[in-house]
Design an enzyme around this catalytic site. Structure first.
Site, PDB file in Angstrom:
ATOM      1  N   HIS A   1      -1.019   0.030  -9.999  1.00  0.00           N
ATOM      2  CA  HIS A   1      -1.668  -0.876  -9.029  1.00  0.00           C
ATOM      3  C   HIS A   1      -2.272  -2.098  -9.745  1.00  0.00           C
ATOM      4  CE1 HIS A   1      -3.789  -1.015  -4.855  1.00  0.00           C
ATOM      5  NE2 HIS A   1      -3.536  -2.237  -5.303  1.00  0.00           N
TER       6      HIS A   1
ATOM      7  N   ARG B   1       0.860  -1.183   0.000  1.00  0.00           N
ATOM      8  CA  ARG B   1       0.000   0.000   0.000  1.00  0.00           C
ATOM      9  C   ARG B   1       0.893   1.229   0.000  1.00  0.00           C
ATOM     10  NH1 ARG B   1      -3.714  -2.535  -1.477  1.00  0.00           N
ATOM     11  NH2 ARG B   1      -5.661  -2.986  -0.413  1.00  0.00           N
TER      12      ARG B   1
ATOM     13  N   GLU C   1      -2.818   7.481  -4.971  1.00  0.00           N
ATOM     14  CA  GLU C   1      -3.094   6.988  -6.314  1.00  0.00           C
ATOM     15  C   GLU C   1      -4.534   7.271  -6.739  1.00  0.00           C
ATOM     16  OE1 GLU C   1      -1.846   2.945  -5.239  1.00  0.00           O
ATOM     17  OE2 GLU C   1      -3.904   2.276  -5.569  1.00  0.00           O
TER      18      GLU C   1
END
Ligand code: NAP
Length: 313
Positions: free
Chosen positions: A280, A233, A262
């Site tokens: 991601h 993360r 993000e």
């Protein structure tokens, strides 16, 4: 009267998850509507479930407006967006989708390690820019004999370690506990792990307990031959400290699948040739996302039919 349970969707979800969810439930697209308060005022008291993505948030203020809420089913393994303790107190079940995504995420970590050490993205851009006829590409760095320090040797961390050993890397790790079923070197502090590592691989959960664990001091300990790999993360790494460490040569490079804000990425990272950036995509394969969807909707259906949950948190 319609007897289907009503649920809130807190994130955009793929069709192969939405299809079975719509079959079983009345779904309200909370993330999409501009009239969130109207939706909550009208349907809030009837909402019995939430489906959300791993990276999305279910704040306590929202959950307080859902008095009939029984289950939060996370489409992902990371549930740092769920106030778990609050849910426990209210008796709200929380489920996630562990295991089925482990291999894909570990593959992405290995990919980032290869891309940063062998400068693969840079080399590819070099060829496309027709630089090769002018001069050979500069030398990169080999993996053999280097040390990967894994922060969070869980399901994904272990799968990363298993993949790195055949590449000739030594493995060390840090977590809150030493693990008796592995022979990798345990460091009882993150700083000592960073000092030992060439690649500091972040694979622990996000959330308050790990916020900015990788800060300026840890990056200094990693040192000028070190690379940060983050597939966990964005919140675990202090992104501004990372930018500063890259700019000043405190560390060599970074390979990142996740970011603090993000999909926003600081311009300094976008413009840095030594940094490899991915959007991601750790679990983003058709096969894995379908398996995650089956677990996610399977948990919802199990709950509303009174069966045991498949993968409770
Ligand atoms: P897991 O099996 O629960 O492993 C987590 C590991 O982190 C455990 O070994 C735990 O060890 C360690 N840990 C927990 N809190 C820690 C702390 N405060 N300090 C240091 N270590 C800590 O989880 P997983 O399935 O491997 O998934 C790990 C994370 O990857 C998820 O939470 C998720 O955020 C992320 N993820 C990212 C993607 C992506 O697309 N990039 C996809 C899936 C998952 P101890 O208990 O000994 O501390």
């Amino acid at each position: 009267m319609n007897s289907k349970p009503e649920i809130l969707l807190l994130a955009p979800l793929p069709q192969f998850l939405l299809g079975p969810l719509w079959e079983a439930c009345i779904c309200h697209s909370y993330f999409m509507t501009e009239h969130k308060e109207t939706l909550l005022a009208e349907a809030g008291p009837r909402i019995r479930g939430i489906v959300m993505a791993g990276g999305s948030q279910a704040p306590v203020e929202l959950l307080k407006k859902l008095p009939a809420l029984e289950i939060i089913s996370v489409f992902g393994v990371g549930y740092d967006g769920v106030p778990v303790e609050y849910c426990r107190q209210r008796g709200i079940h929380v489920t996630n989708t562990p295991d089925v995504l482990t291999d894909d995420v570990a593959d992405i970590a290995v990919g980032l390690i290869l891309m940063t050490s062998r400068r693969l993205a840079e080399a590819e851009r070099y060829v496309r820019a027709q630089q090769w006829p002018r001069a050979p590409f500069p030398l990169a760095h080999s993996l053999r004999g280097k040390t990967a320090g894994i922060l969070g040797l869980g399901r994904i961390g272990k799968a990363i370690a298993e993949r790195l050993v055949p590449h000739g890397l030594k493995i060390a790790y840090h977590g809150r506990h030493a693990q008796s079923d592995v022979s990798y070197h345990y460091c009882d502090g993150l700083k000592s792990l960073a000092e030992e590592s060439d690649f500091l691989v972040v694979a622990c959960p996000g959330g308050a307990g790990t916020h900015h664990l990788v800060d300026a001091e840890i990056l200094r300990a990693l040192g000028p031959h070190g690379t940060v790999i983050n597939i966990a993360r964005g919140s675990v790494v202090d992104e501004q400290a990372l930018v500063t460490a890259l700019n000043s040569g405190t560390i060599r490079s970074a390979g990142l699948d996740v970011f603090e804000h993000e999909p926003q990425i600081p311009a300094e990272l976008l413009n840095d040739e030594r940094v490899v950036l991915l959007p991601h995509i750790g679990s983003a394969t058709q096969e894995t996302r379908e398996a995650m969807a089956a677990l996610c909707v399977g948990n919802v259906n199990a709950h509303f039919s009174g069966a045991p949950l498949l993968t409770p948190v």
